[in-house]
Design an enzyme around this catalytic site. Structure first.
Site, PDB file in Angstrom:
ATOM      1  N   LYS A 187       7.454  -0.587   7.290  1.00 53.15           N
ATOM      2  CA  LYS A 187       7.421  -1.537   6.162  1.00 53.15           C
ATOM      3  C   LYS A 187       8.825  -2.116   5.934  1.00 53.15           C
ATOM      4  O   LYS A 187       8.985  -3.312   5.692  1.00 53.15           O
ATOM      5  CB  LYS A 187       6.931  -0.822   4.892  1.00 53.15           C
ATOM      6  CG  LYS A 187       5.438  -0.551   4.919  1.00 53.15           C
ATOM      7  CD  LYS A 187       4.982   0.420   3.839  1.00 53.15           C
ATOM      8  CE  LYS A 187       3.536   0.819   4.077  1.00 53.15           C
ATOM      9  NZ  LYS A 187       3.062   1.896   3.232  1.00 53.15           N
ATOM     10  N   GLN A 234       3.946   5.678  -1.849  1.00 57.47           N
ATOM     11  CA  GLN A 234       3.487   6.018  -0.503  1.00 57.47           C
ATOM     12  C   GLN A 234       2.595   7.268  -0.565  1.00 57.47           C
ATOM     13  O   GLN A 234       3.014   8.313  -1.055  1.00 57.47           O
ATOM     14  CB  GLN A 234       4.708   6.272   0.406  1.00 57.47           C
ATOM     15  CG  GLN A 234       4.363   6.535   1.844  1.00 57.47           C
ATOM     16  CD  GLN A 234       3.802   5.284   2.553  1.00 57.47           C
ATOM     17  OE1 GLN A 234       4.306   4.185   2.381  1.00 57.47           O
ATOM     18  NE2 GLN A 234       2.756   5.475   3.335  1.00 57.47           N
ATOM     19  N   ASP A 292      -0.383  -2.405  -3.455  1.00 54.97           N
ATOM     20  CA  ASP A 292      -1.418  -1.670  -2.714  1.00 54.97           C
ATOM     21  C   ASP A 292      -2.784  -1.827  -3.385  1.00 54.97           C
ATOM     22  O   ASP A 292      -3.794  -1.354  -2.862  1.00 54.97           O
ATOM     23  CB  ASP A 292      -1.071  -0.171  -2.660  1.00 54.97           C
ATOM     24  CG  ASP A 292      -0.438   0.204  -1.325  1.00 54.97           C
ATOM     25  OD1 ASP A 292      -0.444  -0.643  -0.404  1.00 54.97           O
ATOM     26  OD2 ASP A 292       0.049   1.342  -1.200  1.00 54.97           O
TER      27      ASP A 292
END
Ligand code: NAP
Length: 280
Positions: free
Chosen positions: A47, A91, A114
């Protein structure tokens, strides 16, 4: 025919790079990591690399596994309040002793790149999409890029996780598909997969989907990532399925690169929304 996620993701990244060059201030993505999960380390690196490539600043807030929850909460609040941060993601997985959804829900819904806060999940469910999980979004983009009609098709989604299966089913419904969702308790998986015009496997089991389980000329999307002896495999028995399917995603090079491209896309989307809001 291959559905090439790598080519499309590069195209999307090129478009985003051009956009970012015209921005007065660089956009910024913040990734919060708790613990030192090996796969997470790899995903975060990729990322960061993608952000660097297109000109997005990257913050990596890494905490020890035994960090006090309040420290993580304070960090989320700080990032929510930072006007230069356009995207925040926690994460996953995080260590089991944390309340994952509680932490996710603290993220500002407009920075939740997300798409995992309860608010954004609810909006997706109602068809009022705000930020949508990146993997499902990437799959829809990939189908659209190849002019694959979704409306009227029977889509079978294998896997019902909050990250992939469920949001993907919602997006397919929104696009006019008739959707069947299968999971670990489904009896006789083949009975469903062989009816699929579009079959998506998001399980994480190498060789789960075999040639005899699919319909002639169907479209096969393989989300699975299975690392075996340092090599990556999907859920689909690619070599034997490819000749029977009309389209198929490879692993690697299919859904994976699209996920990263959609993450960048979500960061830029929030940036542009802010610019628009501030100019009003
Ligand atoms: P997950 O949370 O572990 O969910 C797996 C799903 O598969 C569950 O819903 C489970 O059913 C179902 N399942 C397990 N065994 C099954 C079986 N034999 N038959 C049918 N369904 C079965 O995983 P996830 O986060 O959704 O990820 C799925 C896979 O996609 C993993 O390999 C992951 O690494 C990969 N992935 C790839 C990307 C990408 O960008 N390419 C992104 C995210 C994830 P139950 O709910 O009933 O247990």
């Amino acid at each position: 025919m291959l559905l090439d996620g790598k080519v499309l993701s590069n195209k999307i990244k090129d478009e985003l790079t051009k956009k970012v060059k015209n921005f007065l201030v660089k956009p910024c993505l913040a990734v919060i990591q708790i613990g030192n999960d090996e796969a997470s380390n790899v995903y975060i690196k990729s990322k960061e690399k993608a952000c660097n490539e297109i000109g997005i600043n990257f913050i990596h807030a890494k905490f020890e596994e035994d960090v006090d929850e309040q420290e993580v909460i304070n960090k989320i609040i700080e990032l929510n309040n930072d006007k230069y941060v356009n995207g925040i993601l926690l994460q996953l997985p995080i260590p089991k002793h944390f309340n994952q959804q509680k932490l996710l829900n603290l993220i500002d819904k407009n920075k939740d790149v997300d798409g995992l806060t309860d608010i954004n999940v609810g909006l997706l469910f109602k068809g009022n999409n705000n930020l949508v999980p990146c993997t499902p979004l990437g799959i829809i983009k990939l189908l659209q890029e190849y002019n694959i009609e979704i409306s009227g098709k029977h889509a079978v989604v294998v896997g019902k996780s909050n990250l992939v299966g469920k949001p993907l089913a919602m997006l397919l419904l929104q696009n006019g598909a008739t959707v069947t969702i299968c999971h670990s308790k489904t009896v006789n998986l083949k009975k469903y997969t062989e009816q699929a015009d579009i079959l998506i496997s998001a399980v994480g089991k190498k060789g789960l989907i075999t040639e005899d389980m699919i319909k002639d000329n169907s479209i096969i999307i393989d989300v699975g990532i299975n690392r075996i002896d340092g090599k990556l495999y999907g859920d689909v028995d690619f070599d034997n399925v490819i000749d029977k399917a009309s389209y198929i995603t490879p692993v690697p090079g299919g859904v994976g690169p699209m996920t990263v491209a959609m993450l960048l896309n979500n960061v830029i989307k929030n940036y542009e929304n802010n610019v628009e809001k501030n100019s009003r």
